[in-house]
Design a protein around this motif. Sequence first.
Motif, PDB file in Angstrom:
ATOM      1  N   ALA A  19      -7.491 -35.413 -43.032  1.00 27.22           N
ATOM      2  CA  ALA A  19      -7.949 -36.753 -42.645  1.00 27.22           C
ATOM      3  C   ALA A  19      -7.420 -37.133 -41.269  1.00 27.22           C
ATOM      4  O   ALA A  19      -8.140 -37.709 -40.438  1.00 27.22           O
ATOM      5  CB  ALA A  19      -7.506 -37.782 -43.683  1.00 27.22           C
ATOM      6  N   LEU A  20      -6.167 -36.775 -41.009  1.00 24.88           N
ATOM      7  CA  LEU A  20      -5.572 -37.048 -39.695  1.00 24.88           C
ATOM      8  C   LEU A  20      -6.281 -36.251 -38.608  1.00 24.88           C
ATOM      9  O   LEU A  20      -6.607 -36.776 -37.537  1.00 24.88           O
ATOM     10  CB  LEU A  20      -4.085 -36.685 -39.733  1.00 24.88           C
ATOM     11  N   SER A  21      -6.564 -34.992 -38.892  1.00 24.25           N
ATOM     12  CA  SER A  21      -7.259 -34.134 -37.937  1.00 24.25           C
ATOM     13  C   SER A  21      -8.654 -34.669 -37.634  1.00 24.25           C
ATOM     14  O   SER A  21      -9.100 -34.693 -36.479  1.00 24.25           O
ATOM     15  CB  SER A  21      -7.349 -32.711 -38.498  1.00 24.25           C
ATOM     16  N   SER A  22      -9.337 -35.135 -38.657  1.00 21.15           N
ATOM     17  CA  SER A  22     -10.682 -35.678 -38.477  1.00 21.15           C
ATOM     18  C   SER A  22     -10.658 -36.919 -37.585  1.00 21.15           C
ATOM     19  O   SER A  22     -11.501 -37.086 -36.691  1.00 21.15           O
ATOM     20  CB  SER A  22     -11.283 -36.015 -39.843  1.00 21.15           C
ATOM     21  N   ALA A  23      -9.669 -37.788 -37.819  1.00 26.44           N
ATOM     22  CA  ALA A  23      -9.586 -39.031 -37.037  1.00 26.44           C
ATOM     23  C   ALA A  23      -9.212 -38.760 -35.577  1.00 26.44           C
ATOM     24  O   ALA A  23      -9.696 -39.430 -34.671  1.00 26.44           O
ATOM     25  CB  ALA A  23      -8.563 -39.968 -37.669  1.00 26.44           C
ATOM     26  N   LEU A  24      -8.351 -37.768 -35.359  1.00 28.69           N
ATOM     27  CA  LEU A  24      -7.882 -37.507 -33.987  1.00 28.69           C
ATOM     28  C   LEU A  24      -8.826 -36.625 -33.178  1.00 28.69           C
ATOM     29  O   LEU A  24      -8.983 -36.816 -31.971  1.00 28.69           O
ATOM     30  CB  LEU A  24      -6.496 -36.852 -34.036  1.00 28.69           C
ATOM     31  N   THR A  25      -9.460 -35.629 -33.840  1.00 24.29           N
ATOM     32  CA  THR A  25     -10.215 -34.622 -33.093  1.00 24.29           C
ATOM     33  C   THR A  25     -11.682 -34.527 -33.522  1.00 24.29           C
ATOM     34  O   THR A  25     -12.411 -33.696 -32.977  1.00 24.29           O
ATOM     35  CB  THR A  25      -9.575 -33.235 -33.277  1.00 24.29           C
ATOM     36  N   ASN A  26     -12.099 -35.346 -34.495  1.00 21.62           N
ATOM     37  CA  ASN A  26     -13.439 -35.254 -35.078  1.00 21.62           C
ATOM     38  C   ASN A  26     -13.691 -33.911 -35.757  1.00 21.62           C
ATOM     39  O   ASN A  26     -14.850 -33.520 -35.979  1.00 21.62           O
ATOM     40  CB  ASN A  26     -14.527 -35.496 -34.010  1.00 21.62           C
ATOM     41  N   ASN A  27     -12.627 -33.198 -36.078  1.00 17.95           N
ATOM     42  CA  ASN A  27     -12.738 -31.914 -36.763  1.00 17.95           C
ATOM     43  C   ASN A  27     -11.705 -31.887 -37.891  1.00 17.95           C
ATOM     44  O   ASN A  27     -10.501 -31.782 -37.626  1.00 17.95           O
ATOM     45  CB  ASN A  27     -12.493 -30.757 -35.798  1.00 17.95           C
ATOM     46  N   PRO A  28     -12.130 -31.995 -39.150  1.00 11.96           N
ATOM     47  CA  PRO A  28     -11.163 -32.073 -40.249  1.00 11.96           C
ATOM     48  C   PRO A  28     -10.356 -30.807 -40.469  1.00 11.96           C
ATOM     49  O   PRO A  28      -9.343 -30.835 -41.172  1.00 11.96           O
ATOM     50  CB  PRO A  28     -12.044 -32.370 -41.472  1.00 11.96           C
ATOM     51  N   ASN A  29     -10.792 -29.696 -39.874  1.00  7.43           N
ATOM     52  CA  ASN A  29     -10.113 -28.416 -40.101  1.00  7.43           C
ATOM     53  C   ASN A  29      -9.172 -28.004 -38.964  1.00  7.43           C
ATOM     54  O   ASN A  29      -8.460 -27.012 -39.091  1.00  7.43           O
ATOM     55  CB  ASN A  29     -11.142 -27.301 -40.319  1.00  7.43           C
ATOM     56  N   ARG A  30      -9.190 -28.761 -37.869  1.00  9.55           N
ATOM     57  CA  ARG A  30      -8.437 -28.320 -36.687  1.00  9.55           C
ATOM     58  C   ARG A  30      -6.940 -28.165 -36.985  1.00  9.55           C
ATOM     59  O   ARG A  30      -6.360 -27.112 -36.742  1.00  9.55           O
ATOM     60  CB  ARG A  30      -8.666 -29.316 -35.552  1.00  9.55           C
ATOM     61  N   LEU A  31      -6.300 -29.192 -37.522  1.00  9.28           N
ATOM     62  CA  LEU A  31      -4.861 -29.110 -37.787  1.00  9.28           C
ATOM     63  C   LEU A  31      -4.548 -28.237 -38.995  1.00  9.28           C
ATOM     64  O   LEU A  31      -3.425 -27.728 -39.119  1.00  9.28           O
ATOM     65  CB  LEU A  31      -4.275 -30.509 -37.985  1.00  9.28           C
ATOM     66  N   LEU A  32      -5.535 -28.023 -39.866  1.00 13.40           N
ATOM     67  CA  LEU A  32      -5.325 -27.137 -41.011  1.00 13.40           C
ATOM     68  C   LEU A  32      -5.152 -25.692 -40.569  1.00 13.40           C
ATOM     69  O   LEU A  32      -4.667 -24.853 -41.336  1.00 13.40           O
ATOM     70  CB  LEU A  32      -6.495 -27.239 -41.997  1.00 13.40           C
ATOM     71  N   GLN A  33      -5.526 -25.382 -39.324  1.00 14.76           N
ATOM     72  CA  GLN A  33      -5.336 -24.031 -38.796  1.00 14.76           C
ATOM     73  C   GLN A  33      -3.855 -23.664 -38.710  1.00 14.76           C
ATOM     74  O   GLN A  33      -3.509 -22.486 -38.610  1.00 14.76           O
ATOM     75  CB  GLN A  33      -5.973 -23.911 -37.409  1.00 14.76           C
ATOM     76  N   CYS A  34      -2.990 -24.656 -38.743  1.00 16.78           N
ATOM     77  CA  CYS A  34      -1.544 -24.392 -38.678  1.00 16.78           C
ATOM     78  C   CYS A  34      -0.994 -23.853 -39.993  1.00 16.78           C
ATOM     79  O   CYS A  34       0.148 -23.373 -40.035  1.00 16.78           O
ATOM     80  CB  CYS A  34      -0.783 -25.672 -38.330  1.00 16.78           C
ATOM     81  N   LEU A  35      -1.779 -23.929 -41.077  1.00 20.54           N
ATOM     82  CA  LEU A  35      -1.270 -23.612 -42.412  1.00 20.54           C
ATOM     83  C   LEU A  35      -1.673 -22.220 -42.865  1.00 20.54           C
ATOM     84  O   LEU A  35      -2.644 -21.637 -42.377  1.00 20.54           O
ATOM     85  CB  LEU A  35      -1.802 -24.634 -43.424  1.00 20.54           C
ATOM     86  N   GLU A  36      -0.925 -21.704 -43.838  1.00 14.07           N
ATOM     87  CA  GLU A  36      -1.320 -20.480 -44.517  1.00 14.07           C
ATOM     88  C   GLU A  36      -2.388 -20.828 -45.561  1.00 14.07           C
ATOM     89  O   GLU A  36      -2.544 -22.005 -45.925  1.00 14.07           O
ATOM     90  CB  GLU A  36      -0.109 -19.846 -45.199  1.00 14.07           C
ATOM     91  N   PRO A  37      -3.137 -19.849 -46.069  1.00 12.46           N
ATOM     92  CA  PRO A  37      -4.199 -20.156 -47.037  1.00 12.46           C
ATOM     93  C   PRO A  37      -3.630 -20.690 -48.341  1.00 12.46           C
ATOM     94  O   PRO A  37      -2.462 -20.458 -48.686  1.00 12.46           O
ATOM     95  CB  PRO A  37      -4.894 -18.805 -47.237  1.00 12.46           C
ATOM     96  N   ASN A  38      -4.485 -21.396 -49.091  1.00 11.40           N
ATOM     97  CA  ASN A  38      -4.077 -21.941 -50.391  1.00 11.40           C
ATOM     98  C   ASN A  38      -3.610 -20.852 -51.341  1.00 11.40           C
ATOM     99  O   ASN A  38      -2.612 -20.985 -52.036  1.00 11.40           O
ATOM    100  CB  ASN A  38      -5.241 -22.697 -51.032  1.00 11.40           C
ATOM    101  N   SER A  39      -4.369 -19.759 -51.392  1.00  6.26           N
ATOM    102  CA  SER A  39      -4.031 -18.642 -52.277  1.00  6.26           C
ATOM    103  C   SER A  39      -3.325 -17.584 -51.452  1.00  6.26           C
ATOM    104  O   SER A  39      -3.914 -16.976 -50.553  1.00  6.26           O
ATOM    105  CB  SER A  39      -5.310 -18.074 -52.901  1.00  6.26           C
ATOM    106  N   LEU A  40      -2.055 -17.365 -51.748  1.00  7.84           N
ATOM    107  CA  LEU A  40      -1.247 -16.469 -50.929  1.00  7.84           C
ATOM    108  C   LEU A  40      -1.541 -15.006 -51.251  1.00  7.84           C
ATOM    109  O   LEU A  40      -1.834 -14.652 -52.396  1.00  7.84           O
ATOM    110  CB  LEU A  40       0.238 -16.748 -51.159  1.00  7.84           C
ATOM    111  N   PRO A  41      -1.421 -14.126 -50.241  1.00  2.00           N
ATOM    112  CA  PRO A  41      -1.557 -12.686 -50.498  1.00  2.00           C
ATOM    113  C   PRO A  41      -0.454 -12.197 -51.438  1.00  2.00           C
ATOM    114  O   PRO A  41       0.562 -12.871 -51.645  1.00  2.00           O
ATOM    115  CB  PRO A  41      -1.404 -12.066 -49.102  1.00  2.00           C
ATOM    116  N   THR A  42      -0.646 -11.032 -51.994  1.00  2.00           N
ATOM    117  CA  THR A  42       0.303 -10.468 -52.950  1.00  2.00           C
ATOM    118  C   THR A  42       1.716 -10.419 -52.382  1.00  2.00           C
ATOM    119  O   THR A  42       1.933  -9.950 -51.257  1.00  2.00           O
ATOM    120  CB  THR A  42      -0.137  -9.047 -53.355  1.00  2.00           C
ATOM    121  N   ALA A  43       2.655 -10.932 -53.181  1.00  2.00           N
ATOM    122  CA  ALA A  43       4.096 -10.894 -52.887  1.00  2.00           C
ATOM    123  C   ALA A  43       4.509 -11.738 -51.686  1.00  2.00           C
ATOM    124  O   ALA A  43       5.651 -11.658 -51.245  1.00  2.00           O
ATOM    125  CB  ALA A  43       4.574  -9.454 -52.691  1.00  2.00           C
ATOM    126  N   GLN A  44       3.608 -12.549 -51.149  1.00  2.00           N
ATOM    127  CA  GLN A  44       3.990 -13.431 -50.038  1.00  2.00           C
ATOM    128  C   GLN A  44       4.497 -14.758 -50.587  1.00  2.00           C
ATOM    129  O   GLN A  44       3.915 -15.331 -51.501  1.00  2.00           O
ATOM    130  CB  GLN A  44       2.808 -13.688 -49.106  1.00  2.00           C
TER     131      GLN A  44
END
Length: 340
Positions: free
Chosen positions: A118-143
Motif C-alpha cells: 500500500a505504501l509503495s502504491s501511494a508513493l510510486t503508483n506501483n504496489p510491487n516496487r518496494l516488495l522487490q526488497c523482500l524474499e518470496p513468501n514460500s522459501l526455497p528448501t532449507a532457507q
Amino acid sequence: MAKISTFRMEELTDGKGLAQALRTYGVCILESNEFDTSSLSGHEMFFGQAFANHGVYAMKQMDSDGYELKDMGSKYLLAYKSTDPEITEQRQRNDTVIHTSEKVFRQLDGLSRTVLSALSSALTNNPNRLLQCLEPNSLPTAQTSSSVLHVFSYKSKGEGAPPHDDRGLLTLVVSQQERGLQVILDGVLHDLPLGPGRVAVMAGLTLQYATGGVIPATTHSVLPDTPGRLSLAFKLRAPPGTLLDPPALMAGCSLQLHPDFLPPRSVSDLMDDIRTTHPVSINMCAEHARHPAPPLAPVPPAAPPPPPAPAAAAAAAAAAEGETGASGSRPQEGEEEGSG
C-alpha cells in the motif's frame, strides 16, 4: 501537537493516508480483527513453563529448531524464524511453540507485506516496487527467513528499553496491554496505545534508506516496570544480498529524495554502517550479533616545532616586517593569498 494516525484495514486500499502518516512520523496504528490474539496466550503459557522449569527449556541460541530463547535481564526473548514448508511442518509436529510462532509469523508477515505494498502504491503508483526488497513468501528448501518474530515477556521489575531505531523495513507490534510502547515525535515521548485489535506499524532504517529518506525510521522505547507485559514484534527484513537502489525503487515518486540516501548499496553493507552508527541493538539476536567497530584511537597532538636558529629568526622577523607594510595586517594561517 503530534498525533499518531489510526487506520482500519479497508482504508489501506490506496495507501495515501498511510503514506502521509509514515512520511510525517514513521509510525501509525492499524485496527484489525484479522489477527488471532489467542497466540498471545499460547506464548504466555510457553514462557510460564519455560521459566518455571529451567530443566525443560534452557536458554538456547538459534539452531535447526528455528527459535532462540534469551534472558535479556529485564525481559525474556523468544526469537523465531520461518523456513521452507517441509521443514516447518516437521518442526511443528515436535514443538507446540513452533506451531504457535509459525502461525503468528505468517499472519504478521502477510500484514506487513500488505502495508508495504500500500505504501509503495501511494508513493510510486506501483504496489510491487518496494516488495522487490523482500524474499518470496514460500522459501526455497532449507532457507531461513530474513524476517524474524520477537516475543517479549517482561519481568516483574525491569528497565524497559531505551530509545532506539529498528534496522529492518517495518516492525509490527501487538500486545494485549494498552501501555508500554512509546515513540519519539518532534523530540517528545508519546504513548503508542495498543491492546486488542490494534497493531503498531513502525518504519525501520532499511525502509528509510530504500525510500531515499522519504519515510523516516521511528525512534521508540518501552516503559520501565511493565510487569507481565507480553508483546509480539514482527520485523520485516530484506535479505542481506538485496541491492537497495533508492532512485530505482522510488521511480515515479514526486517527492525529492535525500542526497544521503541515493547511492545503491546492499543490505549487508547498510547493516555494517548501522552497526557503527547504532552500536547497541537492544533486541539483537545471536545470529545478527557482531562486535561493534572499535573506537577510533585519539589523534596525538602534533609536536611543537623546534625553535628557529638565531639566523633564521632574524630573517623571519625581517620578512614579517616587509609583509605587514602599510596595512599592518598579515594573511591568516591557512588562508589562500591572492585567491581572488
